[in-house]
Design a protein around this motif. Structure first.
Motif, PDB file in Angstrom:
ATOM      1  N   LEU A  86     -13.109  -0.481   5.580  1.00  0.00           N
ATOM      2  CA  LEU A  86     -11.719  -0.408   6.040  1.00  0.00           C
ATOM      3  C   LEU A  86     -11.571  -1.056   7.408  1.00  0.00           C
ATOM      4  N   ARG A  98      -3.162  -4.427   8.540  1.00  0.00           N
ATOM      5  CA  ARG A  98      -4.048  -4.606   7.391  1.00  0.00           C
ATOM      6  C   ARG A  98      -3.545  -5.776   6.560  1.00  0.00           C
ATOM      7  N   LYS A 128      -4.687  -5.108  -6.335  1.00  0.00           N
ATOM      8  CA  LYS A 128      -4.921  -3.661  -6.420  1.00  0.00           C
ATOM      9  C   LYS A 128      -5.913  -3.353  -7.536  1.00  0.00           C
ATOM     10  N   THR A 157     -11.439  -5.013   7.358  1.00  0.00           N
ATOM     11  CA  THR A 157     -10.333  -5.643   6.627  1.00  0.00           C
ATOM     12  C   THR A 157      -8.990  -5.446   7.326  1.00  0.00           C
ATOM     13  N   THR A 211      -9.574  -4.537  -6.575  1.00  0.00           N
ATOM     14  CA  THR A 211     -10.199  -3.861  -5.429  1.00  0.00           C
ATOM     15  C   THR A 211     -10.266  -2.349  -5.556  1.00  0.00           C
ATOM     16  N   THR A 212      -9.427  -1.732  -6.397  1.00  0.00           N
ATOM     17  CA  THR A 212      -9.397  -0.263  -6.439  1.00  0.00           C
ATOM     18  C   THR A 212      -9.674   0.341  -7.800  1.00  0.00           C
ATOM     19  N   ILE A 258       0.836  -1.200   0.000  1.00  0.00           N
ATOM     20  CA  ILE A 258       0.000   0.000   0.000  1.00  0.00           C
ATOM     21  C   ILE A 258       0.870   1.250   0.000  1.00  0.00           C
ATOM     22  N   LEU A 272      -8.162  -6.335   1.717  1.00  0.00           N
ATOM     23  CA  LEU A 272      -8.882  -5.199   1.144  1.00  0.00           C
ATOM     24  C   LEU A 272     -10.267  -5.679   0.714  1.00  0.00           C
ATOM     25  N   LEU A 328      -6.163   4.881   1.347  1.00  0.00           N
ATOM     26  CA  LEU A 328      -7.306   4.012   1.612  1.00  0.00           C
ATOM     27  C   LEU A 328      -8.540   4.788   2.047  1.00  0.00           C
TER      28      LEU A 328
END
Length: 444
Positions: A139, A148, A345, A142, A348-349, A123, A151, A130
């Protein structure tokens, strides 16, 4: 996410994860040559199995591989937590690099035991903010004790479904917003038939589909643990209020035995003969997936959707609800963690990836940008769940070092209390709290 959210699978998973503490370190297992730009292949394990879900996963993988032509992803579906934990415990090159799980309640175990790798280095390297990417509750579920290891990958929001035709016939103009209104409407919609029912307004027992303790608790402002990490269920009055409310509703609608006998006539929760589809229950606490399933079942009535009612003295929080969802992590023994992170990544993003996946399996998007994306293609009623997912007071049970064990302990108490086997509620909550504390202490 067409899956049963009961505790049984979680209990098996918790038992399996406990072994991981001695076999996984949670540290990066990547080789020094682990280059995300080098040509490589990684393995991704997930739990989806329905054709539409598998198709949506593969479409996302295809988009990822097009954007990252050097990375080939081998996808393995229908993996539950038990299979996942066995593979992570065994280690070796044949295991997964990237994993997903439906069990948010096991994040405490995943993080504390090292079953999932620490994501902090990835990250930080990606400069991923985040708090600007995900809703707060997602958040929270997870991570565990500052670590962490996961995610969010799509989420589930729970609301109230109601039979608009039944409402109209009963002269009810709008869905209830407070718990007292819910009880009143449930009684008004209940139709007895001999020693059974033609219809119940709501199936309130804890064995009812989705009417479990933690889902009910989202209607009250509550705290499972105090600042010292001790069980708070006997001290926080919200728990006693919820148990009292639910027990009274069970009694008012005919009693535990009569309701449970009627419940035995219900069809499968995930099939077309679900009791809400058949009209056996007029209101149903459920997740966002129920709307699509009910429409697919071609129910003969108009479906209404609303947030779950809230405690009477918390009317200003109406609109909140219970949240859960799928999580993604990286296998600590993977030798290709940088490439694994690129996939994680992306899924999830990346807004397009999240939106297209949400469209494909009719779940709630898990990023702030995706929640407001014009690319979402949903029934207008689905907006109710998008709003619940973004409500500042929506909640989910906190992570614990022993996963969902504390939730199961509280649920077991609920089974006893609703049947009238526990006469002293406060004493019962105190005893249950002591058991929860002992279990957590032993797990530590």
């Amino acid at each position: 996410m067409l899956r049963n959210r009961r505790f049984a699978a979680s209990a098996v998973a918790v038992a399996a994860i406990s072994v991981l503490a001695t076999s996984c370190t949670g540290q990066s297992g990547a080789d020094a040559s682990d280059d995300p730009n080098a040509k490589t292949s990684i393995t991704f394990w997930h739990g989806w199995s329905a054709p539409a879900e598998v198709k949506a996963i593969q479409e996302n993988i295809d988009r990822f591989e097009k954007a990252h032509p050097n990375i080939t992803v081998n996808v393995v579906g229908n993996i539950n937590d038990d299979k996942l934990n066995q593979a992570l415990r065994a280690g070796g090159s044949k295991g997964p690099d990237v994993v997903s799980s439906f069990t948010t309640s096991n994040v405490g175990k995943f993080c504390s035991s090292g079953a999932f790798a620490d994501l902090a280095p990835f990250i930080e390297k990606s400069k991923l903010d985040l708090e600007k990417t995900f809703p707060k509750v997602l958040l929270e579920y997870t991570r565990f004790e500052g670590k962490r290891c996961a995610l969010p990958l799509l989420s589930d929001a729970y609301g109230l479904y109601y039979n608009k035709d039944a409402f109209k016939e009963a002269g009810i103009a709008s869905p209830p917003k407070t718990m007292s209104e819910l009880a009143s409407v449930a009684k008004k919609l209940t139709k007895t038939k001999g020693d059974s029912y033609e219809q119940v307004g709501l199936m309130p027992t804890y064995h009812g589909y989705e009417t479990v303790v933690d889902h009910y608790m989202s209607s009250w402002d509550h705290a499972y643990f105090d600042k010292d990490g001790k069980s708070n269920i006997a001290k926080d009055p919200a728990f006693a209020k919820m148990f009292t409310y639910q027990k009274k509703l069970v009694d008012d609608l005919g009693g535990y035995e009569k309701l449970e006998k009627f419940r035995s006539t219900f069809g499968d929760e995930w099939g077309s003969k679900h009791p809400f589809h058949t009209g056996q229950v007029a209101m149903q606490l459920d997740g966002e997936w129920r709307l699509g399933m009910a429409e697919d079942a071609k129910v003969p009535f108009e479906i209404g959707v609303a947030p779950m009612p809230v405690a009477d003295d918390e009317a200003d929080s109406y609109g909140k609800g219970f949240l859960s969802g799928t999580i993604m992590g990286i296998a600590p023994q993977s030798k290709k963690q940088n490439a694994a992170w690129e996939l994680m990544k992306y899924m999830t993003t990346d807004t397009e990836a999240v939106v297209q996946f949400a469209n494909g399996i009719r779940n709630v998007p898990s990023t702030l940008d995706a929640l407001t994306s014009p690319g979402l293609k949903f029934d207008p009623r689905f907006k109710t769940f998008l709003d619940i997912a973004q409500h500042p007071k929506s909640s989910t049970p906190p992570a614990a070092v022993n996963g969902s064990t504390y939730q199961q302990t509280l649920q077991d108490f609920g089974f006893q209390y609703e049947q009238g086997k526990v006469k002293d509620l406060q004493a019962g909550l105190e005893k249950t709290a002591q058991q929860i504390d002992r279990d957590i202490e032993q797990a530590q």
